[in-house]
Design a protein around this motif. Structure first.
Motif, PDB file in Angstrom:
ATOM      1  N   ALA A  60      26.879 -21.430   3.658  1.00 20.25           N
ATOM      2  CA  ALA A  60      27.169 -20.448   2.612  1.00 20.25           C
ATOM      3  C   ALA A  60      25.878 -20.167   1.849  1.00 20.25           C
ATOM      4  N   LEU A  61      25.542 -18.894   1.701  1.00 16.17           N
ATOM      5  CA  LEU A  61      24.314 -18.483   1.018  1.00 16.17           C
ATOM      6  C   LEU A  61      24.668 -17.457  -0.060  1.00 16.17           C
ATOM      7  N   VAL A  62      24.290 -17.753  -1.291  1.00 12.01           N
ATOM      8  CA  VAL A  62      24.706 -16.893  -2.403  1.00 12.01           C
ATOM      9  C   VAL A  62      24.059 -15.503  -2.342  1.00 12.01           C
ATOM     10  N   ARG A  63      24.839 -14.491  -2.695  1.00 14.91           N
ATOM     11  CA  ARG A  63      24.354 -13.124  -2.863  1.00 14.91           C
ATOM     12  C   ARG A  63      24.872 -12.599  -4.193  1.00 14.91           C
ATOM     13  N   LEU A  72      21.986  -8.507  -3.502  1.00 14.39           N
ATOM     14  CA  LEU A  72      20.666  -9.111  -3.704  1.00 14.39           C
ATOM     15  C   LEU A  72      20.617 -10.546  -3.167  1.00 14.39           C
ATOM     16  N   PRO A  73      19.525 -10.897  -2.450  1.00 14.83           N
ATOM     17  CA  PRO A  73      19.353 -12.268  -1.957  1.00 14.83           C
ATOM     18  C   PRO A  73      18.862 -13.197  -3.085  1.00 14.83           C
ATOM     19  N   PRO A  74      19.008 -14.506  -2.906  1.00 21.82           N
ATOM     20  CA  PRO A  74      18.650 -15.455  -3.963  1.00 21.82           C
ATOM     21  C   PRO A  74      17.201 -15.364  -4.432  1.00 21.82           C
ATOM     22  N   GLY A  75      16.306 -14.921  -3.544  1.00 23.10           N
ATOM     23  CA  GLY A  75      14.906 -14.780  -3.922  1.00 23.10           C
ATOM     24  C   GLY A  75      14.710 -13.853  -5.114  1.00 23.10           C
ATOM     25  N   CYS A  86      21.359 -22.186 -15.290  1.00 18.12           N
ATOM     26  CA  CYS A  86      22.720 -21.859 -14.861  1.00 18.12           C
ATOM     27  C   CYS A  86      22.894 -21.843 -13.346  1.00 18.12           C
ATOM     28  N   VAL A  87      21.965 -22.462 -12.606  1.00 16.83           N
ATOM     29  CA  VAL A  87      22.135 -22.563 -11.152  1.00 16.83           C
ATOM     30  C   VAL A  87      23.361 -23.424 -10.833  1.00 16.83           C
ATOM     31  N   ALA A  88      23.581 -24.430 -11.657  1.00 16.78           N
ATOM     32  CA  ALA A  88      24.737 -25.308 -11.420  1.00 16.78           C
ATOM     33  C   ALA A  88      26.037 -24.503 -11.462  1.00 16.78           C
ATOM     34  N   GLN A  93      30.546 -21.730  -8.533  1.00 16.09           N
ATOM     35  CA  GLN A  93      31.303 -20.546  -8.116  1.00 16.09           C
ATOM     36  C   GLN A  93      31.211 -20.329  -6.608  1.00 16.09           C
ATOM     37  N   VAL A  94      30.005 -20.497  -6.058  1.00 15.09           N
ATOM     38  CA  VAL A  94      29.811 -20.295  -4.616  1.00 15.09           C
ATOM     39  C   VAL A  94      30.636 -21.315  -3.815  1.00 15.09           C
ATOM     40  N   LEU A  95      30.639 -22.547  -4.277  1.00 17.98           N
ATOM     41  CA  LEU A  95      31.404 -23.592  -3.583  1.00 17.98           C
ATOM     42  C   LEU A  95      32.901 -23.290  -3.600  1.00 17.98           C
ATOM     43  N   ILE A 176      20.043 -33.170   4.360  1.00 16.72           N
ATOM     44  CA  ILE A 176      18.761 -32.950   3.703  1.00 16.72           C
ATOM     45  C   ILE A 176      18.237 -31.600   4.179  1.00 16.72           C
ATOM     46  N   ASP A 177      18.093 -30.663   3.245  1.00 13.31           N
ATOM     47  CA  ASP A 177      17.654 -29.299   3.572  1.00 13.31           C
ATOM     48  C   ASP A 177      16.124 -29.233   3.576  1.00 13.31           C
ATOM     49  N   ASP A 178      15.593 -28.272   4.312  1.00 11.19           N
ATOM     50  CA  ASP A 178      14.154 -27.987   4.307  1.00 11.19           C
ATOM     51  C   ASP A 178      13.308 -29.218   4.617  1.00 11.19           C
ATOM     52  N   ASP A 200      12.777 -27.626   8.445  1.00  8.87           N
ATOM     53  CA  ASP A 200      12.388 -26.414   7.723  1.00  8.87           C
ATOM     54  C   ASP A 200      11.857 -25.327   8.665  1.00  8.87           C
ATOM     55  N   ARG A 201      12.131 -24.121   8.261  1.00 11.39           N
ATOM     56  CA  ARG A 201      11.726 -22.931   9.008  1.00 11.39           C
ATOM     57  C   ARG A 201      10.233 -22.902   9.310  1.00 11.39           C
ATOM     58  N   THR A 202       9.414 -23.381   8.380  1.00  9.65           N
ATOM     59  CA  THR A 202       7.961 -23.337   8.589  1.00  9.65           C
ATOM     60  C   THR A 202       7.545 -24.159   9.812  1.00  9.65           C
ATOM     61  N   ALA A 233      18.059 -27.142  13.345  1.00  7.78           N
ATOM     62  CA  ALA A 233      16.826 -26.378  13.177  1.00  7.78           C
ATOM     63  C   ALA A 233      17.189 -25.056  12.513  1.00  7.78           C
ATOM     64  N   GLU A 234      16.538 -24.752  11.381  1.00  8.82           N
ATOM     65  CA  GLU A 234      16.822 -23.485  10.699  1.00  8.82           C
ATOM     66  C   GLU A 234      15.713 -22.484  10.986  1.00  8.82           C
ATOM     67  N   GLY A 235      16.059 -21.211  11.000  1.00  6.16           N
ATOM     68  CA  GLY A 235      15.058 -20.171  11.179  1.00  6.16           C
ATOM     69  C   GLY A 235      14.626 -19.957  12.614  1.00  6.16           C
ATOM     70  N   ALA A 236      15.520 -20.246  13.564  1.00  2.00           N
ATOM     71  CA  ALA A 236      15.205 -19.970  14.965  1.00  2.00           C
ATOM     72  C   ALA A 236      15.330 -18.467  15.200  1.00  2.00           C
ATOM     73  N   GLU A 237      14.212 -17.836  15.526  1.00  2.00           N
ATOM     74  CA  GLU A 237      14.203 -16.368  15.608  1.00  2.00           C
ATOM     75  C   GLU A 237      14.098 -15.841  17.031  1.00  2.00           C
ATOM     76  N   THR A 238      13.399 -16.578  17.913  1.00  3.87           N
ATOM     77  CA  THR A 238      13.158 -16.044  19.257  1.00  3.87           C
ATOM     78  C   THR A 238      13.820 -16.903  20.332  1.00  3.87           C
TER      79      THR A 238
HETATM   80  P1  C2E Z   1      17.914 -22.382   2.660  1.00  7.26           P
HETATM   81  O1  C2E Z   1      19.025 -23.216   2.117  1.00  7.26           O
HETATM   82  O2  C2E Z   1      16.839 -23.090   3.407  1.00  7.26           O
HETATM   83  O3  C2E Z   1      18.636 -21.268   3.535  1.00  7.26           O
HETATM   84  C1  C2E Z   1      18.081 -20.666   4.658  1.00  7.26           C
HETATM   85  C2  C2E Z   1      17.422 -19.352   4.320  1.00  7.26           C
HETATM   86  O4  C2E Z   1      16.710 -18.895   5.449  1.00  7.26           O
HETATM   87  C3  C2E Z   1      18.408 -18.232   3.970  1.00  7.26           C
HETATM   88  O5  C2E Z   1      17.774 -17.338   3.053  1.00  7.26           O
HETATM   89  C4  C2E Z   1      18.584 -17.550   5.314  1.00  7.26           C
HETATM   90  O6  C2E Z   1      19.022 -16.220   5.211  1.00  7.26           O
HETATM   91  C5  C2E Z   1      17.172 -17.624   5.843  1.00  7.26           C
HETATM   92  N1  C2E Z   1      17.115 -17.557   7.305  1.00  7.26           N
HETATM   93  C6  C2E Z   1      18.016 -18.006   8.209  1.00  7.26           C
HETATM   94  N2  C2E Z   1      17.588 -17.800   9.466  1.00  7.26           N
HETATM   95  C7  C2E Z   1      16.361 -17.212   9.357  1.00  7.26           C
HETATM   96  C8  C2E Z   1      15.400 -16.752  10.331  1.00  7.26           C
HETATM   97  O7  C2E Z   1      15.580 -16.846  11.540  1.00  7.26           O
HETATM   98  N3  C2E Z   1      14.266 -16.206   9.837  1.00  7.26           N
HETATM   99  C9  C2E Z   1      14.033 -16.085   8.497  1.00  7.26           C
HETATM  100  N4  C2E Z   1      12.890 -15.528   8.111  1.00  7.26           N
HETATM  101  N5  C2E Z   1      14.910 -16.509   7.561  1.00  7.26           N
HETATM  102  C10 C2E Z   1      16.059 -17.081   7.994  1.00  7.26           C
HETATM  103  P2  C2E Z   1      18.464 -16.836   1.723  1.00  7.26           P
HETATM  104  O8  C2E Z   1      19.914 -16.566   1.940  1.00  7.26           O
HETATM  105  O9  C2E Z   1      17.616 -15.752   1.164  1.00  7.26           O
HETATM  106  O10 C2E Z   1      18.366 -18.120   0.789  1.00  7.26           O
HETATM  107  C11 C2E Z   1      17.134 -18.604   0.365  1.00  7.26           C
HETATM  108  C12 C2E Z   1      17.244 -19.935  -0.319  1.00  7.26           C
HETATM  109  O11 C2E Z   1      17.987 -19.811  -1.549  1.00  7.26           O
HETATM  110  C13 C2E Z   1      18.014 -20.980   0.478  1.00  7.26           C
HETATM  111  O12 C2E Z   1      17.213 -21.559   1.456  1.00  7.26           O
HETATM  112  C14 C2E Z   1      18.422 -21.936  -0.610  1.00  7.26           C
HETATM  113  O13 C2E Z   1      17.353 -22.797  -0.934  1.00  7.26           O
HETATM  114  C15 C2E Z   1      18.675 -21.011  -1.766  1.00  7.26           C
HETATM  115  N6  C2E Z   1      20.124 -20.760  -1.858  1.00  7.26           N
HETATM  116  C16 C2E Z   1      20.896 -19.898  -1.166  1.00  7.26           C
HETATM  117  N7  C2E Z   1      22.195 -19.954  -1.567  1.00  7.26           N
HETATM  118  C17 C2E Z   1      22.239 -20.891  -2.537  1.00  7.26           C
HETATM  119  C18 C2E Z   1      23.297 -21.430  -3.365  1.00  7.26           C
HETATM  120  O14 C2E Z   1      24.490 -21.062  -3.274  1.00  7.26           O
HETATM  121  N8  C2E Z   1      22.950 -22.394  -4.271  1.00  7.26           N
HETATM  122  C19 C2E Z   1      21.650 -22.839  -4.394  1.00  7.26           C
HETATM  123  N9  C2E Z   1      21.400 -23.783  -5.324  1.00  7.26           N
HETATM  124  N10 C2E Z   1      20.653 -22.370  -3.641  1.00  7.26           N
HETATM  125  C20 C2E Z   1      20.941 -21.417  -2.729  1.00  7.26           C
END
Ligand code: C2E
Ligand code: MG
Ligand code: MG
Ligand code: MG
Length: 283
Positions: A60-63, A72-75, A86-88, A93-95, A176-178, A200-202, A233-238
């Motif tokens: 789940a990724l917040v928008r 809008l993305p979290p960035g 207020c991230v908590a 809410q997201v959970l 453990i993320d990233d 991590d994606r990097t 593995a996160e961020g697998a693109e190819t």
């Molecule tokens: P994250 O938890 O490491 O989530 C993965 C991010 O990488 C997501 O970005 C996702 O859209 C992006 N991603 C996935 N696959 C690929 C890929 O192949 N290539 C690229 N370039 N990117 C990829 P997003 O959704 O923009 O989220 C960014 C960060 O914001 C997240 O990184 C996480 O740290 C934070 N985040 C997102 N949702 C939440 C939330 O509900 N609560 C909190 N506290 N943080 C959140």
């Protein structure tokens, strides 16, 4: 010269003033969005078993559903929300919403193998975290928390350790993320006793092109194996990255190369298909 210096300062001052006003306005918008309870929504990015590419779960990724600016993305807002402390509340809410959506999916015939939700360190320190799964007891065994900022995790307070242990007793898994980004350390693998780690994606971006990077990721997988921790593995693109990550022994893959984050409706439409079809054929 003195005069123009003064002017430059005046212009600079004006810019600062406008920027500060804009930031204030954004903070008010965030506050309003938190209060209306409908503006922060989860998107879902599917994850797949390496090899078979069966659906393994979703993150789940917040928008922010902004009235004028769209989705809008979290960035675009999370760093400001962090400043506002207020991230908590966003996490809460997201959970809750994600759990409700996954529950609806189940009724529609889509059983999600696992839901992973990001939990900020702000949220982790909140004793109320435990109560946020209340009412969803039937789902905790398929629920996983992604923990970031491990500078914090490494010197966890007793309070945090206790909350984590209680959640784990309930059946909530920790991830453990990233991992490998510089924030998540190897020690967290022992301290948190996570079920999974996410590379991590990097590290993933060069895994198929740089031999040293391949070896590094391979070593992470080996460490995880030794500790009986699964690897995502996160961020697998190819296709080439997917192939390398699979042959190295990663368990689960997530990335644009497989699927992008999408709305709850789109997710059900895409991955609930088979069920919908079989229900339709029964009629
Ligand atoms: P994250 O938890 O490491 O989530 C993965 C991010 O990488 C997501 O970005 C996702 O859209 C992006 N991603 C996935 N696959 C690929 C890929 O192949 N290539 C690229 N370039 N990117 C990829 P997003 O959704 O923009 O989220 C960014 C960060 O914001 C997240 O990184 C996480 O740290 C934070 N985040 C997102 N949702 C939440 C939330 O509900 N609560 C909190 N506290 N943080 C959140
Ligand atoms: Mg994450
Ligand atoms: Mg991540
Ligand atoms: Mg990341």
């Amino acid at each position: 010269a003195k005069r123009s210096g003064k002017n430059t300062f005046a212009i600079y001052n004006e810019k600062m003033r406008i920027q500060a006003a804009r930031l204030r306005a954004t903070k008010e918008e965030i506050q309003g969005a938190l209060e209306d309870g409908i503006s922060f929504i989860p998107y879902f990015q599917p994850q797949f078993l390496a090899g078979s590419l069966e659906l393994a779960g979703a993150e789940a990724l917040v928008r922010w559903q902004h009235p004028r600016k769209g989705i809008l993305p979290p960035g675009e807002f999370l760093h400001i929300a962090e400043e506002m402390n207020c991230v908590a509340e966003i996490d809460r809410q997201v959970l809750r919403k994600s759990l409700a959506i996954v529950s609806d999916w189940r009724e529609a015939g889509l059983v999600l193998p696992r839901l992973s939700v990001n939990v900020s360190s702000q949220r982790l320190a909140d004793p109320g975290l435990l109560f946020s799964v209340e009412g969803f007891e039937d789902q905790v065994s398929r629920l996983s928390f992604e923990l970031v900022e491990s500078t914090y995790l490494d010197n966890t307070s007793e309070q945090v350790k206790q909350t984590l242990a209680q959640l784990q007793d309930l059946g909530v898994e920790m991830e453990i993320d990233d991992f490998g980004s510089g924030y998540a350390s190897i020690a967290s693998l022992v301290n948190i006793r996570p079920k999974r780690l996410k590379i991590d994606r990097t590290l993933v971006s060069n895994v198929d092109r740089d031999d040293a990077m391949t070896s590094l990721v391979q070593s992470i997988v080996d460490i995880a194996r030794a500790l009986e921790v699964e690897v995502i593995a996160e961020g697998a693109e190819t296709a080439s990255q997917i192939e390398t990550l699979t042959s190295i022994g990663c368990d689960i893959l997530q990335g644009y190369g497989l699927a992008r984050p999408m709305s709850a409706e789109m997710f059900l439409e895409t991955y609930g298909m088979q069920e919908t079809a079989s229900v339709a054929s029964q009629r």
